[in-house]
Motif scaffolding. Structure first.
Motif, PDB file in Angstrom:
ATOM      1  N   LEU A 209       0.478  -1.178  -0.474  1.00  0.00           N
ATOM      2  CA  LEU A 209      -0.304  -0.323  -0.126  1.00  0.00           C
ATOM      3  C   LEU A 209       0.767   0.951  -0.261  1.00  0.00           C
ATOM      4  O   LEU A 209       1.901   1.407   0.856  1.00  0.00           O
ATOM      5  CB  LEU A 209      -0.671   0.056   1.273  1.00  0.00           C
TER       6      LEU A 209
ATOM      7  N   GLU B  67       4.259  15.953   5.892  1.00  0.00           N
ATOM      8  CA  GLU B  67       4.918  14.370   6.914  1.00  0.00           C
ATOM      9  C   GLU B  67       4.296  14.280   8.312  1.00  0.00           C
ATOM     10  O   GLU B  67       3.691  13.006   8.131  1.00  0.00           O
ATOM     11  CB  GLU B  67       5.902  14.953   7.575  1.00  0.00           C
ATOM     12  N   ASN B  68       3.666  15.762   8.563  1.00  0.00           N
ATOM     13  CA  ASN B  68       2.379  14.942   9.362  1.00  0.00           C
ATOM     14  C   ASN B  68       0.485  14.662   9.272  1.00  0.00           C
ATOM     15  O   ASN B  68      -0.193  14.688  10.206  1.00  0.00           O
ATOM     16  CB  ASN B  68       2.415  15.996  10.371  1.00  0.00           C
ATOM     17  N   GLY B  69       0.435  15.147   7.843  1.00  0.00           N
ATOM     18  CA  GLY B  69      -0.637  15.090   7.412  1.00  0.00           C
ATOM     19  C   GLY B  69      -1.970  13.739   7.233  1.00  0.00           C
ATOM     20  O   GLY B  69      -0.858  12.819   7.394  1.00  0.00           O
ATOM     21  N   GLU B  70      -2.861  13.448   7.013  1.00  0.00           N
ATOM     22  CA  GLU B  70      -3.738  12.907   7.091  1.00  0.00           C
ATOM     23  C   GLU B  70      -3.313  12.248   5.994  1.00  0.00           C
ATOM     24  O   GLU B  70      -2.869  12.398   4.385  1.00  0.00           O
ATOM     25  CB  GLU B  70      -5.295  13.127   6.803  1.00  0.00           C
ATOM     26  N   LEU B  71      -3.521  10.524   6.265  1.00  0.00           N
ATOM     27  CA  LEU B  71      -2.442   9.745   4.478  1.00  0.00           C
ATOM     28  C   LEU B  71      -3.886   9.301   4.396  1.00  0.00           C
ATOM     29  O   LEU B  71      -5.181   8.563   4.411  1.00  0.00           O
ATOM     30  CB  LEU B  71      -1.989   8.778   5.163  1.00  0.00           C
TER      31      LEU B  71
ATOM     32  N   PHE C 204      -4.965   6.247   1.328  1.00  0.00           N
ATOM     33  CA  PHE C 204      -3.775   4.911   0.641  1.00  0.00           C
ATOM     34  C   PHE C 204      -4.635   4.625  -0.422  1.00  0.00           C
ATOM     35  O   PHE C 204      -6.122   5.174  -1.084  1.00  0.00           O
ATOM     36  CB  PHE C 204      -5.009   4.278   1.647  1.00  0.00           C
ATOM     37  N   GLY C 205      -3.421   4.043  -1.053  1.00  0.00           N
ATOM     38  CA  GLY C 205      -4.083   3.415  -2.565  1.00  0.00           C
ATOM     39  C   GLY C 205      -4.786   2.766  -2.551  1.00  0.00           C
ATOM     40  O   GLY C 205      -4.460   2.201  -1.567  1.00  0.00           O
TER      41      GLY C 205
END
Lengths: 108, 112
Positions: B90, B97-101, B103-104
């Motif tokens: 994934l 760097e600290n932002g919401e992730l 996903f693909g």
């Protein structure tokens, strides 16, 4: 001890039931906490963040107890579409640590 | 607005081979993280790229390497494949760097 531990599951519940997921984490310096949902063979998607004061989003309620290093997710009035794996996630500085996940199966 | 896109979606390799997986982050995102998810397990952090550099790394051997390009897209390379490398890989991007992730959908690798 694993960094993030969850109930092993699966949970099999009928529609309309209330179900609770539990999670503990080992790193007391963890900064943020989340519940992610992952459908079969799909990517994880953010369900909700978890705050110390507790937070609610419709049928979903999340709680955090920093002293006990414990996180919970409550789903009320379960729907068939709630069937998925629920992942407890803890964030340090910038990386996410996932639990193994607990599978929920809601049946008619 | 396209989300995180990954390629290929599925691939089969044999032990000892090498594989390259690709990821294009969500528009406006400059940070890319890679995770490995084995069957029945939660995703495990491999590494994170920001400003074309590896900023953080999880507990994975040197066989796992990566790269980030000036357009923020990223590659994950795995050398000398082992059966245990079979997993869903994934990619997640974030605006910092600290932002919401986000996903693909992942690349499902099977090693025979």
């Amino acid at each position: 001890r694993k960094e993030v531990e969850q109930d092993p599951g699966p949970f099999n519940v009928p529609e309309g039931a209330t179900v609770a997921f539990n999670c503990t984490y080992s790193n007391s310096a963890s900064q943020s906490f989340f519940w992610y949902r992952q459908d079969c063979r799909k990517e994880p998607k953010l369900l909700m963040s978890v705050y110390s004061s507790g937070n609610e989003d419709g049928r979903f309620t999340a709680q955090l107890n920093r002293a006990s290093q414990y996180i919970s997710l409550l789903i009320r009035d379960s729907k068939l579409s709630d069937s998925a794996t629920y992942l407890c996630v803890v964030k340090g500085y910038s990386t996410l640590t996932f639990g193994k996940g607990t599978m929920l199966l809601v049946s008619p | 607005d396209a989300g995180v896109t990954q390629s290929p979606t599925h691939l089969i390799k044999t032990r000892g081979q090498q594989v390259t997986l690709r990821c294009s982050p969500k528009s406006g995102h400059d940070t890319v993280s890679w995770y490995q998810q084995a069957l029945g397990q939660g995703p495990q952090f491999i590494f994170q790229y920001y400003e074309e550099e590896e900023r953080q790394r999880g507990n994975f051997p040197d066989r796992f390497s990566g790269h980030q390009f000036p357009n923020y897209s990223s590659e994950l390379n795995v050398n000398a494949l082992l059966l245990g490398d079979s997993a869903l890989y994934l990619c997640a991007s974030s605006p910092a760097e600290n932002g919401e992730l986000f996903f693909g959908e992942g690349s499902r690798l099977t090693v025979l």
